[in-house]
Design a protein around this motif. Structure first.
Motif, PDB file in Angstrom:
ATOM      1  N   ALA A   1      -9.681 -32.163 -13.437  1.00 47.23           N
ATOM      2  CA  ALA A   1      -8.533 -32.619 -12.307  1.00 47.23           C
ATOM      3  C   ALA A   1      -8.831 -32.874 -10.622  1.00 47.23           C
ATOM      4  N   HIS A   2      -8.122 -33.778 -10.243  1.00 51.09           N
ATOM      5  CA  HIS A   2      -8.248 -34.169  -8.563  1.00 51.09           C
ATOM      6  C   HIS A   2      -7.441 -33.461  -8.045  1.00 51.09           C
ATOM      7  N   ASP A   3      -6.542 -33.697  -8.096  1.00 51.41           N
ATOM      8  CA  ASP A   3      -5.154 -33.080  -7.378  1.00 51.41           C
ATOM      9  C   ASP A   3      -4.344 -32.256  -8.679  1.00 51.41           C
ATOM     10  N   VAL A   4      -4.003 -31.289  -8.770  1.00 53.62           N
ATOM     11  CA  VAL A   4      -2.592 -30.388  -8.972  1.00 53.62           C
ATOM     12  C   VAL A   4      -1.586 -30.292  -8.246  1.00 53.62           C
ATOM     13  N   GLU A   5      -0.624 -30.460  -8.857  1.00 51.57           N
ATOM     14  CA  GLU A   5       1.216 -29.850  -8.379  1.00 51.57           C
ATOM     15  C   GLU A   5       1.614 -28.558  -8.506  1.00 51.57           C
ATOM     16  N   VAL A   6       1.680 -27.890  -8.006  1.00 52.95           N
ATOM     17  CA  VAL A   6       2.610 -27.017  -7.809  1.00 52.95           C
ATOM     18  C   VAL A   6       3.235 -26.627  -7.043  1.00 52.95           C
ATOM     19  N   VAL A   7       4.671 -25.546  -7.737  1.00 56.60           N
ATOM     20  CA  VAL A   7       5.707 -25.116  -7.183  1.00 56.60           C
ATOM     21  C   VAL A   7       5.770 -24.054  -6.288  1.00 56.60           C
ATOM     22  N   ARG A   8       5.574 -24.063  -4.643  1.00 60.04           N
ATOM     23  CA  ARG A   8       5.234 -23.003  -4.656  1.00 60.04           C
ATOM     24  C   ARG A   8       6.311 -22.443  -2.784  1.00 60.04           C
ATOM     25  N   ASN A   9       7.144 -21.539  -3.327  1.00 51.57           N
ATOM     26  CA  ASN A   9       8.326 -21.214  -2.411  1.00 51.57           C
ATOM     27  C   ASN A   9       9.400 -21.961  -2.720  1.00 51.57           C
ATOM     28  N   GLY A  10       9.740 -22.809  -4.208  1.00 50.51           N
ATOM     29  CA  GLY A  10      10.335 -23.948  -4.110  1.00 50.51           C
ATOM     30  C   GLY A  10      10.244 -24.998  -3.664  1.00 50.51           C
ATOM     31  N   LYS A  11       9.082 -25.383  -3.002  1.00 44.12           N
ATOM     32  CA  LYS A  11       8.891 -26.824  -2.582  1.00 44.12           C
ATOM     33  C   LYS A  11       7.633 -26.833  -3.266  1.00 44.12           C
ATOM     34  N   HIS A  12       7.289 -28.359  -3.598  1.00 49.87           N
ATOM     35  CA  HIS A  12       6.583 -29.058  -4.140  1.00 49.87           C
ATOM     36  C   HIS A  12       5.260 -29.090  -3.110  1.00 49.87           C
ATOM     37  N   GLU A  13       3.920 -28.452  -3.680  1.00 48.53           N
ATOM     38  CA  GLU A  13       2.915 -28.288  -3.006  1.00 48.53           C
ATOM     39  C   GLU A  13       1.382 -29.512  -3.708  1.00 48.53           C
ATOM     40  N   HIS A  14       0.523 -29.557  -3.361  1.00 55.05           N
ATOM     41  CA  HIS A  14      -0.357 -30.250  -4.543  1.00 55.05           C
ATOM     42  C   HIS A  14      -1.639 -30.282  -4.127  1.00 55.05           C
ATOM     43  N   VAL A  15      -2.631 -29.140  -4.604  1.00 59.32           N
ATOM     44  CA  VAL A  15      -4.197 -28.866  -4.358  1.00 59.32           C
ATOM     45  C   VAL A  15      -5.587 -29.640  -5.089  1.00 59.32           C
ATOM     46  N   SER A  16      -5.797 -30.091  -3.642  1.00 54.68           N
ATOM     47  CA  SER A  16      -7.442 -31.191  -4.215  1.00 54.68           C
ATOM     48  C   SER A  16      -8.573 -30.313  -4.887  1.00 54.68           C
ATOM     49  N   LEU A  17      -9.159 -31.537  -5.746  1.00 55.27           N
ATOM     50  CA  LEU A  17      -9.495 -30.173  -6.836  1.00 55.27           C
ATOM     51  C   LEU A  17     -11.172 -31.220  -7.038  1.00 55.27           C
ATOM     52  N   PRO A  18     -12.198 -30.920  -6.934  1.00 59.42           N
ATOM     53  CA  PRO A  18     -13.522 -31.380  -6.976  1.00 59.42           C
ATOM     54  C   PRO A  18     -13.204 -32.419  -8.526  1.00 59.42           C
ATOM     55  N   GLY A  19     -12.557 -31.648  -9.551  1.00 60.03           N
ATOM     56  CA  GLY A  19     -12.350 -33.242 -10.897  1.00 60.03           C
ATOM     57  C   GLY A  19     -13.936 -32.622 -11.776  1.00 60.03           C
ATOM     58  N   GLU A  20     -14.859 -31.763 -11.331  1.00 57.98           N
ATOM     59  CA  GLU A  20     -15.533 -31.013 -12.083  1.00 57.98           C
ATOM     60  C   GLU A  20     -16.082 -29.722 -11.848  1.00 57.98           C
ATOM     61  N   LEU A  21     -14.653 -29.067 -12.555  1.00 57.93           N
ATOM     62  CA  LEU A  21     -15.246 -27.453 -12.307  1.00 57.93           C
ATOM     63  C   LEU A  21     -15.715 -27.463 -13.681  1.00 57.93           C
ATOM     64  N   ASN A  22     -16.855 -26.288 -13.480  1.00 57.75           N
ATOM     65  CA  ASN A  22     -17.083 -25.812 -15.467  1.00 57.75           C
ATOM     66  C   ASN A  22     -15.924 -24.784 -15.618  1.00 57.75           C
TER      67      ASN A  22
END
Length: 459
Positions: A187-208
């Motif tokens: 993934a390049h973008d992972v959506e999470v819920v943190r403290n009741g709010k939707h946040e986005h975490v950026s990733l390189p898209g090529e984790l081992n």
């Protein structure tokens, strides 16, 4: 010992079933096209001195086929007349070609005979997955309701303990499984819920993916509170008076914020125990200061862990913290669902094969011990059939690889013959069989050596 025997019985039953049906696929097409089958064996039967190696053998009256069980439980075989295979029966190949022999048949018939085993294994896996969904349904804990615990690498990308995973590149997560790791790794973008709010975490898209699964602590795991659910009678936890509902606060002065962290700290102790040279050194490692919160007060006490570093309590199961969801399938719904699931398992397995050709991937190869350990420590028909289906897919895929001595090697040479209209020489086929057999033996030695090294604590 009881756990070992239960796993061994499950492993032997699954492998026996898969081998019989795999060889039965070759047998079916051979008989369909009028090819004689000399021997049909579960397990191998190499001779030992004057003994021919058969635990059981039977040849029906009027049949050309001898059925039997060999003493070496490493698979099985279907010896087809007029074919160069692992039996290396070169004397038969020197005789004039007979109409009932494999080599006398058209290439397309020989091709179907060779892919018969792989075809049966793949169809068997799809059938088992379908019947699992029909009988048990699909039960899982939706990951969108689970608080997660992350390691330092994951936190460096922006994840935080307690995040609830929602989606990877817009695709919703289903449950906590290898697929979740695979989705995050790509993934390049992972959506999470943190403290009741939707946040986005950026990733390189090529984790081992392999590193994510093997790291200690792992990249992500469901958050389990460091709360005691039950205590084993006579255990170290019982001796110091731990009760259900108590909470672990620290271990040797290190703060414990979850059961995940507690297990990680025990892993540190395991590393120290592995290099301990004397019993006195081992006892020092096993003697720990445990801080916990009881019903009335917080306290710290000294406790001696068991020899395998167990405190002797059960943490809350994930299923007790979150309500599992079950989707039920009718018979006709289960068929396409099982086919879709089986195809996904195969695609994921093939995609993960790229890690085999790395140093860490080679170390991760496992032999019979590693495969056997995948079965549960108690007899569980759901897990037995799920593992059997998975092994059936692995057997199908591994056998179709274009390696001489495997079905895929024979298929490769047959496709070459069908395209060029030229049949490889028998001398070439014999040499290729020897090379392929050598490769298989080498892989088997490496895989089982890895099992031994893991058991000894060197990996």
């Amino acid at each position: 010992m009881e756990v070992f025997l239960i796993r061994l019985l499950q492993f032997m039953l699954a492998i026996s079933l898969l081998v019989l049906l795999h060889e039965g696929g070759h047998f079916f097409f051979a008989k369909l096209f009028g090819v004689r089958v000399d021997k049909f064996y579960l397990f191998f039967d190499p001779s030992i001195w004057k003994w021919k190696g058969s635990l059981f053998k039977w040849k029906p009256k009027g049949s050309d086929t001898q059925y039997g069980i060999g003493w070496l439980p490493l698979g099985g075989y279907c010896k087809i007349a007029g074919m160069i295979d692992e039996s290396f029966d070169t004397e038969q190949m020197k005789q004039p070609v007979r109409e009932y022999e494999f080599r006398a048949k058209p290439a397309w018939q020989r091709l179907l005979i060779m892919i018969g085993g792989v075809l049966v294994n793949f169809l068997l896996a799809l059938f088992i997955y379908s019947m699992i969904l029909f009988y048990w349904g699909d039960t899982y804990i939706p990951v969108g309701e689970v608080n997660m615990k992350f390691n330092e690498e994951a936190k460096s990308y922006g994840f935080r303990d307690g995040d609830v995973l929602v989606a990877a590149d817009g695709k919703l997560f289903k449950d906590f499984s290898a697929d979740l790791y695979r989705m995050i790794s790509e993934a390049h973008d992972v959506e999470v819920v943190r403290n009741g709010k939707h946040e986005h975490v950026s990733l390189p898209g090529e984790l081992n993916l392999l590193n994510m699964l093997k790291s200690e602590p792992r990249f992500v795991e469901p958050f389990l509170p460091a709360r005691i659910d039950s205590v084993l009678s006579g255990s170290p936890a019982d001796k110091i008076g731990l009760k259900a509902g108590d909470k672990i606060l620290s271990l040797n002065g290190r703060p414990i914020d979850s059961h995940n962290t507690f297990l990680f700290e025990l892993g540190r102790l395991s590393d120290q125990l592995a290099v301990a040279k004397t019993r006195e050194d081992s006892m020092k490692v096993r003697t720990v200061m445990l801080g916990f919160q009881g019903a009335e007060r917080d306290t710290t006490m000294q406790v001696v862990l068991t020899e395998d570093l167990k405190l002797g309590f059960m943490a809350p199961a994930l299923s007790s913290l979150y309500k599992p969801y079950t989707r039920e399938y009718s018979f006709f719904e289960s068929i396409p669902a099982g086919i879709k699931y089986g195809w996904h398992v195969l695609a994921s397995y093939v995609d993960d094969m790229k890690y085999v050709f790395t140093a860490d991937g080679a170390k991760s190869l496992g032999g019979f011990g590693a495969i056997g350990s995948l079965f549960p420590p108690m007899w569980d028909w759901y897990m037995f059939w799920k593992m059997t289906a998975f092994l059936s897919i692995i057997l199908a895929f591994m056998n179709i690889l274009p390696i001489p001595a495997l079905d895929g090697g024979h298929v490769l040479f047959l496709v070459y013959e069908m395209i060029t209209r030229r049949k490889p020489s028998e001398q070439f086929m014999i040499r290729a069989e020897y090379v392929g057999f050598g490769i298989l033996i080498l892989l088997m030695v490496v895989a089982n050596l890895n099992d031994i090294l893991r058991w000894l604590g060197y990996m």
